[in-house]
Design a protein around this motif. Structure first.
Motif, short mmCIF file in Angstrom:
data_model
loop_
_atom_site.label_atom_id
_atom_site.label_comp_id
_atom_site.label_asym_id
_atom_site.label_seq_id
_atom_site.Cartn_x
_atom_site.Cartn_y
_atom_site.Cartn_z
N SER A 115 0.58 9.42 5.82
CA SER A 115 -0.81 8.98 5.77
C SER A 115 -1.36 8.88 7.19
O SER A 115 -0.73 9.34 8.14
N GLY A 116 -2.53 8.22 7.30
CA GLY A 116 -3.13 8.06 8.62
C GLY A 116 -2.36 7.07 9.48
O GLY A 116 -2.39 7.15 10.70
N GLY A 117 -1.66 6.16 8.86
CA GLY A 117 -0.96 5.13 9.62
C GLY A 117 0.56 5.21 9.53
O GLY A 117 1.25 4.55 10.31
N ASP A 173 -7.27 21.57 7.58
CA ASP A 173 -6.79 22.27 6.39
C ASP A 173 -7.72 23.47 6.09
O ASP A 173 -7.26 24.60 5.88
N GLY A 229 -2.38 10.32 2.28
CA GLY A 229 -3.50 11.23 2.52
C GLY A 229 -3.10 12.63 2.93
O GLY A 229 -3.71 13.62 2.48
N VAL A 230 -2.05 12.76 3.76
CA VAL A 230 -1.65 14.10 4.24
C VAL A 230 -1.05 14.94 3.11
O VAL A 230 -1.02 16.17 3.19
N GLY A 255 -0.94 11.90 9.78
CA GLY A 255 -2.40 11.95 9.62
C GLY A 255 -3.12 11.70 10.93
O GLY A 255 -4.16 12.29 11.22
N THR A 302 -5.29 10.46 -1.22
CA THR A 302 -5.99 9.59 -0.27
C THR A 302 -6.19 8.21 -0.93
O THR A 302 -6.03 8.06 -2.14
N ASP A 303 -6.55 7.23 -0.11
CA ASP A 303 -6.59 5.84 -0.58
C ASP A 303 -7.51 5.65 -1.79
O ASP A 303 -8.63 6.15 -1.80
N GLY A 361 -8.01 15.68 8.98
CA GLY A 361 -7.07 16.40 8.11
C GLY A 361 -7.72 17.47 7.24
O GLY A 361 -7.34 18.64 7.31
N ASN A 410 -2.78 17.94 1.83
CA ASN A 410 -2.81 19.19 2.61
C ASN A 410 -2.30 20.39 1.81
O ASN A 410 -1.19 20.36 1.27
N ASP A 424 -5.86 13.94 12.84
CA ASP A 424 -7.15 13.42 13.28
C ASP A 424 -7.37 13.67 14.77
O ASP A 424 -8.47 14.03 15.20
N HIS A 473 1.16 4.38 -2.82
CA HIS A 473 0.97 5.83 -2.61
C HIS A 473 2.05 6.64 -3.36
O HIS A 473 1.83 7.79 -3.70
N HIS A 479 0.82 -1.22 0.00
CA HIS A 479 0.00 0.00 0.00
C HIS A 479 0.86 1.28 0.00
O HIS A 479 0.52 2.26 -0.66
O1 KG4 Z 1 -3.55 7.63 2.83
P1 KG4 Z 1 -4.84 7.76 3.57
O2 KG4 Z 1 -6.09 8.06 2.78
O3 KG4 Z 1 -5.13 6.46 4.41
C1 KG4 Z 1 -4.11 5.76 5.04
O4 KG4 Z 1 -3.42 4.96 4.35
O5 KG4 Z 1 -3.93 6.03 6.24
O6 KG4 Z 1 -4.61 8.87 4.68
C2 KG4 Z 1 -5.63 9.27 5.56
C3 KG4 Z 1 -5.12 10.40 6.41
C4 KG4 Z 1 -6.10 10.79 7.52
O7 KG4 Z 1 -5.39 10.86 8.73
C5 KG4 Z 1 -6.58 12.17 7.08
O8 KG4 Z 1 -6.92 13.03 8.15
C6 KG4 Z 1 -5.37 12.69 6.32
O9 KG4 Z 1 -4.90 11.57 5.61
N1 KG4 Z 1 -5.71 13.76 5.38
C7 KG4 Z 1 -5.25 15.03 5.49
C8 KG4 Z 1 -5.85 15.78 4.45
N2 KG4 Z 1 -6.66 14.93 3.73
C9 KG4 Z 1 -6.56 13.71 4.31
N3 KG4 Z 1 -4.41 15.57 6.38
C10 KG4 Z 1 -4.13 16.89 6.26
N4 KG4 Z 1 -4.69 17.68 5.30
C11 KG4 Z 1 -5.55 17.18 4.38
N5 KG4 Z 1 -6.08 17.97 3.45
#
Ligand code: KG4
Ligand code: ZN
Length: 353
Positions: free
Chosen positions: A140-142, A192, A283-284, A171, A314-315, A188, A287, A175, A119, A115
């Motif tokens: 990302s979130g993780g 933003d 995901g981040v 991320g 994002t995913d 996130g 931003n 959150d 990305h 995964h």
């Molecule tokens: O990559 P992703 O979609 O899923 C994972 O693999 O974790 O990342 C999700 C993370 C979440 O923590 C979300 O809050 C963050 O990405 N995220 C952001 C933004 N859009 C999504 N963080 C900061 N600014 C954003 N615009």
């Protein structure tokens, strides 16, 4: 795009998005995503069992939608790619089982991919082949990692981690801070948005692992848990004094602290490795401040920045298809049909063998 480039269908189910993408070579034909995020919102985080069930329900219609958008049938597909880790075990299983069923019934090869590498690979759909070497900032979130990418298929140590978070992922910090500011999950995008109305220098929040002493041991590592605690303390103190916390200023100052450290360390790593290309994914990377700050500072150092459009950060399934297509192009051996789902797959293992 030529007809002889491989038509690859990618399946992503590592968290709460059921993604099915279809690419031909580096051309994106379809990116269908069904999200269960609303079912998790009231719990303030993803509930694994709910996510798995939602993937089961969404899988067939999402595959159908992707094929319709791409104007292809499953029989046209040359290879199936699927996220086999890291992520939520039950959620991954749904994607892996679906991909195996497709591969077996269509008689096509299957590529179980990582995964995190996906990305990074997704940017090829927007900006063409990834220059190798590139420095990838994966947020990302993780996960939050700095990777030296000499071969995105992972061949011969092609994805080499230079540093990573020692506690919360970027991320996750977004959150958690959103939650304490009363903003919805996932936080996130809300931070933003709120930050646009705020002052990024209103509050001087700490920059984790940037002191001279920390840099000796953790030059390319991140830490966001101290920052999260500092924000919580600041908000509590403000509320105790009888005043509401200024959400926009806290959001902007917090976001600045995260982006400042991410960009600073990514550019330091690129410069120290002599790498001229910085890719930001996960995901981040959606931003808006991170994108601007990276571009601003990198251009002064002659480093080129590549960030996919927010919808591809994002995913999604397109990123998995993009990495799968690169595997096919480079003649990598497909995965065995008994490939497992691996919830804690290390970033260095890009293709299930
Ligand atoms: O990559 P992703 O979609 O899923 C994972 O693999 O974790 O990342 C999700 C993370 C979440 O923590 C979300 O809050 C963050 O990405 N995220 C952001 C933004 N859009 C999504 N963080 C900061 N600014 C954003 N615009
Ligand atoms: Zn992700």
């Amino acid at each position: 795009m030529t007809r002889d480039e491989p038509l690859v269908l990618g399946i992503e189910t590592s968290c709460d998005e059921t993604g099915v993408g279809i690419v031909r070579g580096h051309t994106l034909l379809a990116d269908a995503v069904a999200s269960s995020v609303e079912q998790h919102a009231r719990f303030g985080g993803v509930v694994p069992e709910v996510a798995s069930r939602a993937h089961l329900e969404a899988m067939v219609p999402t595959i159908q939608r992707a094929c319709d958008t791409a104007g292809v049938t499953l029989r046209d597909v040359d290879a199936i790619a699927v996220t086999h880790g890291p992520g939520l075990a039950g959620a991954l299983l749904v994607g892996v089982a679906s991909a195996k069923a497709l591969a077996l019934s269509l008689g096509k090869p299957i590529y179980g991919v990582n995964h995190l590498a996906a990305h990074v690979a997704v940017d090829q759909l927007e900006h063409g082949p990834l220059p190798e070497p590139s420095l990838a900032l994966l947020v990302s979130g993780g996960h939050s990692s700095l990777l030296k990418v000499t071969d995105i298929t992972g061949h011969d140590g092609g994805v080499d981690p230079l540093g990573a978070t020692i506690d919360d992922a970027a991320g996750e910090a977004f959150d958690k801070v959103a939650r304490l500011l009363g903003l919805p999950f996932p936080g996130g995008p809300h931070i933003d948005r709120a930050a646009r109305e705020g002052n990024q220098v209103a509050i001087d929040f700490p920059r984790g692992l940037t002191s001279r002493r920390d840099l000796e041991r953790h030059r390319f590592d991140f830490s966001f848990s101290g920052l999260k605690t500092a924000v919580a303390r600041w908000v509590e103190a403000r509320e105790r004094s009888g005043e509401p916390a200024p959400v926009a200023d806290v959001a902007a100052s917090f976001q600045e602290a995260v982006c400042d450290v991410l960009v600073r360390k990514a550019l330091d790593a690129a410069a120290s490795e002599g790498i001229e290309h910085l890719m930001i994914g996960g995901g981040v990377a959606a931003n808006s401040r991170l994108r601007v700050l990276a571009e601003e500072r990198a251009s002064k150092l002659g480093i080129r920045v590549r960030v996919p459009r927010p919808g591809l950060c994002t995913d999604n399934g397109a990123m998995v298809a993009a990495l799968g297509a690169t595997m096919v192009e480079r003649g990598r051996t497909p995965s065995p049909l008994d490939l497992p789902a691996d919830s804690s797959l290390p970033v260095t293992e890009v293709l299930a063998g």
